[in-house]
Design a protein around this motif. Structure first.
Motif, PDB file in Angstrom:
ATOM      1  N   GLU A 181       0.834  -1.194   0.000  1.00 50.63           N
ATOM      2  CA  GLU A 181       0.000   0.000   0.000  1.00 50.63           C
ATOM      3  C   GLU A 181       0.869   1.245   0.000  1.00 50.63           C
ATOM      4  O   GLU A 181       2.056   1.193   0.325  1.00 50.63           O
ATOM      5  CB  GLU A 181      -0.929   0.004   1.211  1.00 50.63           C
ATOM      6  N   SER A 182       0.254   2.354  -0.351  1.00 54.78           N
ATOM      7  CA  SER A 182       0.980   3.619  -0.444  1.00 54.78           C
ATOM      8  C   SER A 182       1.474   4.058   0.932  1.00 54.78           C
ATOM      9  O   SER A 182       0.842   3.800   1.954  1.00 54.78           O
ATOM     10  CB  SER A 182       0.081   4.713  -1.036  1.00 54.78           C
ATOM     11  N   PHE A 183       2.628   4.718   0.907  1.00 50.00           N
ATOM     12  CA  PHE A 183       3.230   5.192   2.154  1.00 50.00           C
ATOM     13  C   PHE A 183       2.680   6.564   2.490  1.00 50.00           C
ATOM     14  O   PHE A 183       2.844   7.518   1.726  1.00 50.00           O
ATOM     15  CB  PHE A 183       4.749   5.247   1.997  1.00 50.00           C
ATOM     16  N   ALA A 184       2.001   6.671   3.623  1.00 53.17           N
ATOM     17  CA  ALA A 184       1.421   7.946   4.048  1.00 53.17           C
ATOM     18  C   ALA A 184       1.339   7.948   5.567  1.00 53.17           C
ATOM     19  O   ALA A 184       0.582   7.165   6.150  1.00 53.17           O
ATOM     20  CB  ALA A 184       0.036   8.149   3.437  1.00 53.17           C
ATOM     21  N   ILE A 185       2.119   8.833   6.188  1.00 54.07           N
ATOM     22  CA  ILE A 185       2.132   8.910   7.646  1.00 54.07           C
ATOM     23  C   ILE A 185       0.953   9.767   8.117  1.00 54.07           C
ATOM     24  O   ILE A 185       0.764  10.890   7.662  1.00 54.07           O
ATOM     25  CB  ILE A 185       3.458   9.499   8.155  1.00 54.07           C
ATOM     26  N   SER A 200       1.822  -3.959   6.862  1.00 52.48           N
ATOM     27  CA  SER A 200       2.552  -3.401   5.731  1.00 52.48           C
ATOM     28  C   SER A 200       3.649  -2.498   6.264  1.00 52.48           C
ATOM     29  O   SER A 200       3.700  -2.189   7.468  1.00 52.48           O
ATOM     30  CB  SER A 200       1.613  -2.600   4.826  1.00 52.48           C
ATOM     31  N   TYR A 201       4.520  -2.039   5.355  1.00 51.05           N
ATOM     32  CA  TYR A 201       5.556  -1.088   5.771  1.00 51.05           C
ATOM     33  C   TYR A 201       4.926   0.218   6.236  1.00 51.05           C
ATOM     34  O   TYR A 201       5.347   0.801   7.243  1.00 51.05           O
ATOM     35  CB  TYR A 201       6.521  -0.842   4.618  1.00 51.05           C
ATOM     36  N   ASN A 202       3.892   0.660   5.522  1.00 50.06           N
ATOM     37  CA  ASN A 202       3.199   1.872   5.919  1.00 50.06           C
ATOM     38  C   ASN A 202       2.555   1.699   7.296  1.00 50.06           C
ATOM     39  O   ASN A 202       2.608   2.598   8.143  1.00 50.06           O
ATOM     40  CB  ASN A 202       2.125   2.229   4.877  1.00 50.06           C
ATOM     41  N   CYS A 205       5.268   1.826  10.047  1.00 47.83           N
ATOM     42  CA  CYS A 205       5.749   3.191  10.278  1.00 47.83           C
ATOM     43  C   CYS A 205       4.737   3.998  11.077  1.00 47.83           C
ATOM     44  O   CYS A 205       5.099   4.746  11.997  1.00 47.83           O
ATOM     45  CB  CYS A 205       6.046   3.874   8.949  1.00 47.83           C
ATOM     46  N   ASN A 206       3.451   3.875  10.742  1.00 42.16           N
ATOM     47  CA  ASN A 206       2.429   4.599  11.488  1.00 42.16           C
ATOM     48  C   ASN A 206       2.335   4.100  12.929  1.00 42.16           C
ATOM     49  O   ASN A 206       2.076   4.874  13.852  1.00 42.16           O
ATOM     50  CB  ASN A 206       1.065   4.455  10.802  1.00 42.16           C
TER      51      ASN A 206
END
Length: 258
Positions: A181-185, A200-202, A205-206
């Motif tokens: 999925e798209s990366f968006a903090i 996911s990586y996103n 990070c969140n």
């Protein structure tokens, strides 16, 4: 001069030469025996030192395989010895500076090991104080009574970090549950500890950038359990991983991330 004197002169010289040879041989034998005795003493001393070395090596290995408390005590004593050596060597102006630097590096490594051991002890203390639903069940109490025969903490490897965070997960979930999925903090400092983020990586990070720097990652259906993500105190780098073994079986894993 009488003729009998001329006849006995060669005989006398022969006797004197023979005596000189015998005397030289005796002196040489005594010298060789002395060398052998000195060599035997040196061999005995070397054997004694080797036995002492092996004895203390076994003692050190035995201490290193015991509980963190014993390891901490041993490290503290060794640090004190290094401090005494450094003080003594600094007072000696003729001491080699390279050897002094080696001792200081050795001491720094021991202090780092002591710091890690204390962190591990703190983790064990927190775990020992944890009670599930008011106390252990019958099966847990039985396991606590059966103490392991041997406990050791061993280094099992290093994990690299390039995003300032780590994740604990089962490798089989990566192919089945991982999301692209798209990366968006999204900043949410007031989020709850029960919040479940995407696997996911996103999502990782969140989870680590909001609240307490950690969070749960969920399965595709939305419930928690796919993984746990958390920040590293020192950011990127390589971090050592240690395992606590009870009778050869891994029961705890400890990652020093700060």
């Amino acid at each position: 001069m009488p003729e009998w004197v001329n006849e006995w002169v060669p005989v006398l010289q022969l006797v004197l030469n023979a005596g000189a040879l015998i005397g030289g041989a005796v002196i040489w034998k005594l010298y060789v025996d002395n060398l052998k005795a000195a060599s035997a003493v040196k061999d005995a001393t070397i054997q004694s030192v080797e036995k002492s070395r092996d004895h203390w090596r076994e003692k050190a290995e035995e201490l290193e395989k015991r509980s963190p408390e014993v390891v901490e005590k041993s490290l503290a004593e060794r640090i004190q010895i290094r401090d005494a050596e450094i003080t003594r060597f600094k007072a000696d102006r003729e001491f080699d500076k390279i050897a002094l630097r080696t001792l200081e590096i050795d001491k720094a490594e021991l202090e780092q090991d002591l710091f890690r051991t204390r962190g591990f002890r703190a983790m064990l203390a927190l775990e020992d104080g944890y009670e599930d639903n008011g106390g252990p069940n019958d099966e847990t109490a039985l396991l606590l009574e059966e103490s392991p025969k041997s406990i050791e903490v061993v280094y099992i490897g290093e994990v690299g970090v390039d995003s300032g965070q780590l994740m604990v997960t089962d490798p089989c979930y990566i192919d089945q549950e991982w999301k692209r999925e798209s990366f968006a903090i999204v900043r949410a400092p007031d989020r709850s500890d029960d919040t479940v983020y995407p696997y996911s990586y996103n999502g990782a990070c969140n989870a680590t950038l909001n609240g307490g720097g950690h969070g749960q990652l969920g399965y595709a259906l939305g419930h928690a359990g796919a993984g746990v993500a958390f920040q590293t105190a020192w950011g990127d780098g390589g971090y050592p991983v240690f395992a606590e073994k009870h009778d050869g079986r891994i029961v705890r894993v400890y990652v020093n991330v700060g």
